[in-house]
Write an enzyme that holds these catalytic residues in place. Structure first.
Site, PDB file in Angstrom:
ATOM      1  NE  ARG A   1      17.467 -14.854  -5.626  1.00 29.21           N
ATOM      2  CZ  ARG A   1      17.977 -15.324  -4.265  1.00 29.21           C
ATOM      3  NH1 ARG A   1      19.133 -14.079  -3.924  1.00 29.21           N
ATOM      4  NH2 ARG A   1      17.928 -16.362  -4.076  1.00 29.21           N
TER       5      ARG A   1
ATOM      6  CB  CYS B   1      10.835 -16.902  -0.209  1.00 30.70           C
ATOM      7  SG  CYS B   1      12.300 -16.519  -0.979  1.00 30.70           S
TER       8      CYS B   1
ATOM      9  NE  ARG C   1       8.895 -15.194  -4.696  1.00 33.92           N
ATOM     10  CZ  ARG C   1      10.545 -15.641  -5.108  1.00 33.92           C
ATOM     11  NH1 ARG C   1      11.139 -16.291  -6.075  1.00 33.92           N
ATOM     12  NH2 ARG C   1      11.530 -14.757  -4.411  1.00 33.92           N
ATOM     13  CB  SER C   2      10.888 -19.694  -4.631  1.00 35.78           C
ATOM     14  OG  SER C   2      12.369 -20.291  -4.595  1.00 35.78           O
ATOM     15  CB  CYS C   3      10.969 -23.272   0.104  1.00 37.65           C
ATOM     16  SG  CYS C   3      10.954 -23.941   1.269  1.00 37.65           S
ATOM     17  CG  ASP C   4      18.365 -23.065   0.292  1.00 40.65           C
ATOM     18  OD1 ASP C   4      17.793 -24.161   0.355  1.00 40.65           O
ATOM     19  OD2 ASP C   4      19.003 -22.832   0.326  1.00 40.65           O
TER      20      ASP C   4
ATOM     21  CG  ASN D   1      10.671 -20.630   5.152  1.00 43.29           C
ATOM     22  OD1 ASN D   1      11.165 -21.006   3.778  1.00 43.29           O
ATOM     23  ND2 ASN D   1      10.252 -19.211   5.625  1.00 43.29           N
TER      24      ASN D   1
ATOM     25  CB  SER E   1      21.917 -19.393  -3.114  1.00 41.77           C
ATOM     26  OG  SER E   1      23.180 -20.878  -3.116  1.00 41.77           O
TER      27      SER E   1
END
Length: 283
Positions: free
Chosen positions: A22, A160, A180-183, A191, A282
């Site tokens: 992505r 996310c 599910r996903s973490c920057d 978060n 991003s």
């Protein structure tokens, strides 16, 4: 702070490089992280090794609770977190479901407050949970779910942190949140605040005592253009004493959160922190 810093160090030391389609960037990645926040004893998980803008995190959560689908509404609450995804995401800008400037589509709070039914109606997941918990009911399915694959094409971003599962033991409320996903450099401080505050505010409006909040992250990563700042700057700083978080005791219902509540109804005491770090974002 300890578990946050341990996760950051784990990614730096043990992470695998993964190409993210992505964003077109590489990420240093680990799979599975479990964090626990002691809401009962007001151990607020606010990052101190750099300045964390906790108000924006609370404002975003409040927007989700209200079911907002427009970045302008989030800005009015006090956060610009949705500006880029709503207005700078090329795939979304060319999506026929986009309604115009600042439109986010059917993401996060829209799913939580108006999940579309096959017959054309909607389900207000959050309302059902609040009503049950207020009556002392836990049907083992008090789950707020933002993850709706059937409508991914109708929103600017997949969720996310997509699931919040509330549980009662006696009059103590617990929360399991799944992401599910973490920057990690940019997103995790937000978060952590949101998981903590969500349990605290839900306990308050349902008349329950807050217990612990459990936060599971599946894919935890640091983007390649963030790595040097994390490794050479943030991880070299000493953590400071944790602050405490407070909520206006006059907030007593979901309707209060939907109508008159602002950021002035939340405050933090004793927040000491190091200088800010400008991590790249991003889209």
């Amino acid at each position: 702070m300890k578990q946050y810093l341990e996760l950051c160090r784990r990614i730096v030391d043990e992470g695998h490089w993964v190409e993210n389609e992505r964003t077109g960037k590489r990420c240093l990645t680990v799979i599975n992280a479990d964090l626990t926040y002691d809401v009962a004893n007001n151990q607020f998980p606010l990052v101190t090794t750099r300045k964390s803008f906790w108000k924006a995190a609370v404002a975003e959560l409040l927007g989700y609770i209200r079911g907002y689908d427009n970045a302008e509404d989030f800005r009015k609450l006090g956060t610009k977190t949705w500006d880029a995804n709503a207005n700078l995401n090329d795939a979304w800008l060319n999506n026929p479901y986009r309604k115009g400037d600042d439109d986010m589509g059917r993401v996060y709070g829209v799913q939580g407050r108006a999940w579309a039914k096959p017959d054309g109606g909607h389900i207000d997941q959050l309302r059902k949970i609040v009503d049950d918990l207020t009556r002392g009911v836990d049907d083992r399915g008090e789950i707020l779910n933002f993850y709706n694959p059937g409508e991914f094409h109708m929103g600017c971003l997949r969720p996310c942190m997509y699931s919040h599962h509330f549980s009662l033991l006696g009059d103590t409320l617990y929360l399991n949140s799944t992401q599910r996903s973490c920057d990690v450099p940019l997103g995790l401080n937000f978060n952590m605040v949101q998981v903590y505050v969500f349990l605290a505010i839900m306990a308050q409006i349902t008349g329950k005592k807050p217990g612990q909040a459990f936060h599971k992250i599946v894919n935890a990563h640091i983007y390649e253009d963030q790595l040097a700042l994390m490794r050479d700057v943030q991880l070299k700083r000493e953590p400071l004493q944790a602050p405490t978080f407070h909520i206006n005791p006059e907030i007593k219902s979901l309707e209060d959160l939907e109508t008159w509540v602002t950021l002035d109804d939340f405050w933090v005491e004793g927040y000491e922190h190091h200088d800010p770090i400008q991590y790249p974002f991003s889209v």
